[in-house]
Scaffold this motif. Structure first.
Motif, mmCIF file in Angstrom:
data_model
loop_
_atom_site.group_PDB
_atom_site.id
_atom_site.type_symbol
_atom_site.label_atom_id
_atom_site.label_comp_id
_atom_site.label_asym_id
_atom_site.label_seq_id
_atom_site.Cartn_x
_atom_site.Cartn_y
_atom_site.Cartn_z
ATOM 1 N N ARG A 171 0.824 -1.219 0.000
ATOM 2 C CA ARG A 171 0.000 0.000 0.000
ATOM 3 C C ARG A 171 0.852 1.261 0.000
ATOM 4 O O ARG A 171 0.334 2.357 -0.201
ATOM 5 N N TRP A 172 2.132 1.105 0.199
ATOM 6 C CA TRP A 172 3.046 2.252 0.189
ATOM 7 C C TRP A 172 3.230 2.806 -1.222
ATOM 8 O O TRP A 172 3.709 3.921 -1.399
ATOM 9 N N ARG A 173 2.820 2.034 -2.234
ATOM 10 C CA ARG A 173 2.994 2.467 -3.622
ATOM 11 C C ARG A 173 2.043 3.594 -3.984
ATOM 12 O O ARG A 173 0.898 3.627 -3.545
ATOM 13 N N SER A 174 2.518 4.464 -4.844
ATOM 14 C CA SER A 174 1.645 5.495 -5.415
ATOM 15 C C SER A 174 1.045 4.944 -6.708
ATOM 16 O O SER A 174 1.490 3.910 -7.224
ATOM 17 N N ARG A 175 0.088 5.646 -7.244
ATOM 18 C CA ARG A 175 -0.490 5.233 -8.526
ATOM 19 C C ARG A 175 0.583 5.273 -9.616
ATOM 20 O O ARG A 175 0.626 4.393 -10.488
ATOM 21 N N ALA A 176 1.462 6.261 -9.559
ATOM 22 C CA ALA A 176 2.553 6.329 -10.536
ATOM 23 C C ALA A 176 3.470 5.111 -10.420
ATOM 24 O O ALA A 176 3.942 4.587 -11.434
ATOM 25 N N ASP A 177 3.720 4.662 -9.184
ATOM 26 C CA ASP A 177 4.526 3.452 -8.983
ATOM 27 C C ASP A 177 3.858 2.253 -9.646
ATOM 28 O O ASP A 177 4.507 1.480 -10.359
ATOM 29 N N LEU A 178 2.569 2.081 -9.404
ATOM 30 C CA LEU A 178 1.860 0.957 -9.996
ATOM 31 C C LEU A 178 1.876 1.037 -11.523
ATOM 32 O O LEU A 178 2.137 0.040 -12.198
ATOM 33 N N ASP A 179 1.627 2.208 -12.061
ATOM 34 C CA ASP A 179 1.644 2.367 -13.515
ATOM 35 C C ASP A 179 3.011 1.973 -14.083
ATOM 36 O O ASP A 179 3.091 1.298 -15.118
ATOM 37 N N ALA A 180 4.088 2.360 -13.408
ATOM 38 C CA ALA A 180 5.431 1.996 -13.851
ATOM 39 C C ALA A 180 5.641 0.483 -13.759
ATOM 40 O O ALA A 180 6.264 -0.120 -14.644
ATOM 41 N N GLN A 181 5.104 -0.143 -12.711
ATOM 42 C CA GLN A 181 5.224 -1.593 -12.571
ATOM 43 C C GLN A 181 4.461 -2.322 -13.674
ATOM 44 O O GLN A 181 4.923 -3.350 -14.180
ATOM 45 N N LEU A 182 3.314 -1.807 -14.048
ATOM 46 C CA LEU A 182 2.546 -2.431 -15.124
ATOM 47 C C LEU A 182 3.302 -2.346 -16.449
ATOM 48 O O LEU A 182 3.350 -3.315 -17.211
ATOM 49 N N VAL A 183 3.903 -1.197 -16.716
ATOM 50 C CA VAL A 183 4.640 -1.003 -17.967
ATOM 51 C C VAL A 183 5.879 -1.897 -18.019
ATOM 52 O O VAL A 183 6.207 -2.458 -19.069
ATOM 53 N N SER A 184 6.557 -2.063 -16.895
ATOM 54 C CA SER A 184 7.816 -2.803 -16.898
ATOM 55 C C SER A 184 7.660 -4.293 -16.587
ATOM 56 O O SER A 184 8.644 -5.024 -16.606
ATOM 57 N N ALA A 185 6.454 -4.751 -16.324
ATOM 58 C CA ALA A 185 6.243 -6.157 -15.982
ATOM 59 C C ALA A 185 6.676 -7.066 -17.129
ATOM 60 O O ALA A 185 6.470 -6.758 -18.302
ATOM 61 N N TRP A 186 7.246 -8.193 -16.776
ATOM 62 C CA TRP A 186 7.595 -9.210 -17.770
ATOM 63 C C TRP A 186 6.327 -9.884 -18.289
ATOM 64 O O TRP A 186 6.214 -10.193 -19.459
ATOM 65 N N ARG A 187 5.382 -10.083 -17.379
ATOM 66 C CA ARG A 187 4.132 -10.755 -17.739
ATOM 67 C C ARG A 187 3.035 -10.279 -16.807
ATOM 68 O O ARG A 187 3.243 -10.122 -15.613
ATOM 69 N N VAL A 188 1.883 -10.023 -17.357
ATOM 70 C CA VAL A 188 0.685 -9.734 -16.572
ATOM 71 C C VAL A 188 -0.419 -10.659 -17.066
ATOM 72 O O VAL A 188 -0.482 -10.993 -18.248
ATOM 73 N N VAL A 189 -1.256 -11.091 -16.141
ATOM 74 C CA VAL A 189 -2.408 -11.906 -16.493
ATOM 75 C C VAL A 189 -3.623 -11.272 -15.845
ATOM 76 O O VAL A 189 -3.610 -10.945 -14.655
ATOM 77 N N GLY A 190 -4.641 -11.083 -16.628
ATOM 78 C CA GLY A 190 -5.908 -10.575 -16.118
ATOM 79 C C GLY A 190 -6.973 -11.648 -16.186
ATOM 80 O O GLY A 190 -6.951 -12.503 -17.066
ATOM 81 N N ALA A 191 -7.896 -11.585 -15.230
ATOM 82 C CA ALA A 191 -9.090 -12.435 -15.241
ATOM 83 C C ALA A 191 -10.266 -11.507 -15.514
ATOM 84 O O ALA A 191 -10.367 -10.430 -14.902
ATOM 85 N N TYR A 192 -11.155 -11.928 -16.416
ATOM 86 C CA TYR A 192 -12.234 -11.064 -16.879
ATOM 87 C C TYR A 192 -13.555 -11.823 -16.935
ATOM 88 O O TYR A 192 -13.569 -13.018 -17.260
ATOM 89 N N ARG A 193 -14.635 -11.125 -16.654
ATOM 90 C CA ARG A 193 -15.963 -11.695 -16.908
ATOM 91 C C ARG A 193 -16.113 -11.828 -18.411
ATOM 92 O O ARG A 193 -15.848 -10.873 -19.155
ATOM 93 N N ALA A 194 -16.522 -12.992 -18.870
ATOM 94 C CA ALA A 194 -16.646 -13.229 -20.310
ATOM 95 C C ALA A 194 -17.755 -12.394 -20.932
ATOM 96 O O ALA A 194 -17.648 -11.971 -22.086
ATOM 97 N N ASP A 195 -18.802 -12.108 -20.156
ATOM 98 C CA ASP A 195 -19.947 -11.396 -20.722
ATOM 99 C C ASP A 195 -19.739 -9.893 -20.830
ATOM 100 O O ASP A 195 -20.229 -9.256 -21.754
#
Length: 137
Positions: free
Chosen positions: A29-53
């Motif tokens: 929780r110490w992360r800022s939104r900018a930190d998270l955005d940077a982590q998303l951009v630099s991630a090697w792999r991300v997986v999302g789960a989504y409602r199919a509908d």
């Protein structure tokens, strides 16, 4: 209800990830939104789960890796209202067993869900592991 799992970074809904990680997750929780955005951009792999509908994102996992033999798993969650449907297992299978790092050495830090992670080969560290704790919280 049907669900889909996808490793397309463009499909990740950063607002959903941020809302969960900044309010409900006990870790990071110490992360800022900018930190998270940077982590998303630099991630090697991300997986999302989504409602199919609806395409609404209901789960997430992120990995950092050298792309050759090592990966770190982070920020895994399924939104509470969608739990109890084995979606965490499906997300982990998509991230690890069905992904390009299935033969890697994986690590993670967690205070819960040990039973889930053990199903994917995670165990207490052996004598070759050492950890320097974070100074950020």
């Amino acid at each position: 209800m049907d669900y889909e799992f996808d490793d397309d970074p463009a499909r990740i809904q950063p607002d959903v990830v941020w809302t969960y990680l900044s309010t409900d997750a006990y870790w990071g929780r110490w992360r800022s939104r900018a930190d998270l955005d940077a982590q998303l951009v630099s991630a090697w792999r991300v997986v999302g789960a989504y409602r199919a509908d609806t395409g609404e994102q209901i789960g997430f996992g992120r990995a950092v890796s050298d792309g050759v033999g090592f990966a770190y798993l982070a920020d895994v969650f399924i939104l509470p209202e969608h739990r109890g449907r084995a979606l965490g297992k499906r997300l982990m299978r998509h991230m690890i067993d069905d992904g390009p790092g299935r033969d890697f050495r994986w690590v993670l830090f967690t205070g819960d869900a040990h039973g889930l992670y053990e199903q994917f080969g995670f165990a207490a560290p052996d004598a070759t592991a050492m950890v320097r704790p974070s100074r950020q919280g």
